[in-house]
Design a protein around this motif. Structure first.
Motif, PDB file in Angstrom:
ATOM      1  N   UNK A 273       2.555   4.181  -8.385  1.00 48.59           N
ATOM      2  CA  UNK A 273       1.307   3.642  -7.830  1.00 48.59           C
ATOM      3  C   UNK A 273       1.437   3.244  -6.372  1.00 48.59           C
ATOM      4  N   UNK A 274       2.617   2.814  -5.934  1.00 50.19           N
ATOM      5  CA  UNK A 274       2.784   2.428  -4.529  1.00 50.19           C
ATOM      6  C   UNK A 274       3.361   3.556  -3.689  1.00 50.19           C
ATOM      7  N   UNK A 275       4.179   4.411  -4.287  1.00 51.61           N
ATOM      8  CA  UNK A 275       4.842   5.466  -3.515  1.00 51.61           C
ATOM      9  C   UNK A 275       3.880   6.567  -3.107  1.00 51.61           C
ATOM     10  N   UNK A 276       3.072   7.040  -4.037  1.00 53.10           N
ATOM     11  CA  UNK A 276       2.176   8.167  -3.749  1.00 53.10           C
ATOM     12  C   UNK A 276       1.195   7.843  -2.607  1.00 53.10           C
ATOM     13  N   UNK A 277       0.487   6.700  -2.637  1.00 52.93           N
ATOM     14  CA  UNK A 277      -0.452   6.421  -1.527  1.00 52.93           C
ATOM     15  C   UNK A 277       0.248   6.219  -0.180  1.00 52.93           C
TER      16      UNK A 277
ATOM     17  N   UNK B  48      -7.874   2.763   2.409  1.00 42.98           N
ATOM     18  CA  UNK B  48      -7.521   3.957   1.631  1.00 42.98           C
ATOM     19  C   UNK B  48      -6.293   3.743   0.751  1.00 42.98           C
ATOM     20  N   UNK B  49      -5.225   3.204   1.325  1.00 44.08           N
ATOM     21  CA  UNK B  49      -3.974   3.046   0.562  1.00 44.08           C
ATOM     22  C   UNK B  49      -4.132   2.086  -0.626  1.00 44.08           C
ATOM     23  N   UNK B  50      -4.667   0.861  -0.427  1.00 40.68           N
ATOM     24  CA  UNK B  50      -4.767  -0.040  -1.586  1.00 40.68           C
ATOM     25  C   UNK B  50      -5.700   0.460  -2.681  1.00 40.68           C
ATOM     26  N   UNK B  51      -6.798   1.124  -2.296  1.00 40.04           N
ATOM     27  CA  UNK B  51      -7.714   1.604  -3.334  1.00 40.04           C
ATOM     28  C   UNK B  51      -7.121   2.779  -4.092  1.00 40.04           C
ATOM     29  N   UNK B  52      -6.360   3.619  -3.402  1.00 37.66           N
ATOM     30  CA  UNK B  52      -5.657   4.700  -4.101  1.00 37.66           C
ATOM     31  C   UNK B  52      -4.606   4.118  -5.050  1.00 37.66           C
ATOM     32  N   UNK B  53      -3.899   3.101  -4.596  1.00 37.67           N
ATOM     33  CA  UNK B  53      -2.888   2.454  -5.441  1.00 37.67           C
ATOM     34  C   UNK B  53      -3.535   1.793  -6.654  1.00 37.67           C
ATOM     35  N   UNK B  54      -4.686   1.140  -6.441  1.00 39.42           N
ATOM     36  CA  UNK B  54      -5.401   0.489  -7.549  1.00 39.42           C
ATOM     37  C   UNK B  54      -5.850   1.507  -8.583  1.00 39.42           C
TER      38      UNK B  54
END
Length: 311
Positions: free
Chosen positions: A72-76, A237-243
């Motif tokens: 969840x954190x690596x991909x974004x 973008x990053x936090x919403x992708x991670x969420x």
């Protein structure tokens, strides 16, 4: 819902006050840069590593499934770095600016995150955030150092330097020690626990004050687009992708908060130091850091408020 809003506000207000106090002290009573270098050094090399050792060492990592967190954190974050690199020609930015933009899109201000995590979930929140940091801190350092080494063209910048930066990173070492204590089943030994706790106790205050003192604004007209892009990627973008990834994996509670929080944090002031050491655009880095720190005081509460409805 009201309770969730009050909880987020209770986390935001102390951070705003400490950032403001740090900025005010830097410009009034404590103008000597050496004072703040000392505070930053203690926070970075002593207080925060001790906090990571204590919080991770007391958690039971053997019972946790770390794969969802790591994905969840690596991909974004990797995606954000690749997006900046893909857009570098369209943006017409030079090598030093490329390394700076990548840092602006992925690096995190650990101190602000720790303060939020403690206010929202107490000790479990700090432990979850520290575990997330064990993944994110090495990752963003690898991406930042390697990008600066390749694009900024600093003399002597190489894979060896990147490895050396990672091995000597005190936050990574603190996470590693805490994870070793937890995974081995030893935990934090009683003989040293009081000392670890004493060293950890100033971490949040000292780190956040130093973050406030480091805020700088020197945005030129030509930088507005670069600052806006880096901030949009990092804070939205990053936090919403991670969420979205975390929710798909069924992550809830402090774990979900830690994933969103650590990916939604503004860029750390230490990014400016790394940019200076490795040939990045220092002025642009300082501008991105200052703008993101202020914007995050709005974007973080919004993300956490929506998160409260998800989790």
């Amino acid at each position: 819902m009201v309770e969730a809003v009050m909880l987020v506000l209770a986390a935001v207000v102390p951070i705003v006050l400490m950032l403001t106090l740090g900025a005010a002290l830097r410009r009034t009573a404590l103008r000597d840069p050496a004072v703040w270098r000392g505070i930053e050094w203690l926070s970075y090399f002593v207080f925060t590593p001790a906090l990571f050792v204590g919080s991770i060492g007391r958690s039971d990592l053997r019972s946790l499934d770390l794969a969802p967190l790591m994905i969840s954190v690596t991909v974004p974050l990797v995606g954000a770095a690749l997006l900046v690199l893909a857009l570098r020609r369209a943006l017409r930015i030079d090598g030093p600016a490329v390394g700076t933009m990548v840092q602006g899109a992925i690096r995190i201000n650990t101190y602000v995150g720790l303060t939020f995590a403690a206010a929202l979930h107490g000790e479990p929140g700090v432990a979850a955030f520290a575990i997330a940091s064990a993944v994110v801190v090495p990752l963003v350092n690898i991406l930042s150092v390697s990008t600066l080494a390749h694009y900024a063209g600093a003399a002597g910048a190489s894979g060896t330097r990147a490895i050396r930066e990672l091995i000597r990173n005190p936050l990574i070492l603190g996470c590693a020690v805490g994870m070793a204590l937890s995974l081995s089943g030893i935990g934090v030994p009683e003989a040293v626990a009081p000392t670890v706790d004493l060293l950890a106790s100033p971490a949040l205050v000292a780190g956040t004050l130093a973050a406030g003192a480091a805020i700088r604004f020197d945005v030129r007209r030509r930088d507005i687009g670069d600052v806006a892009l880096a901030s949009g990627i990092k804070l939205v973008a990053v936090p919403w992708a991670a969420a979205a990834l975390a929710a798909a994996f069924g992550v809830t509670g402090p774990g979900l908060t830690a994933i969103v929080l650590i990916t939604a944090l503004p860029t750390a002031p230490s990014a400016t130091v790394l940019a200076a050491r490795m040939g990045g655009d220092v002025r642009l880095m300082a501008s991105i850091t200052g703008v993101q720190t202020l914007l995050s005081l709005v974007s973080l509460p919004v993300a956490l408020h929506v998160l409260a409805g998800i989790g």
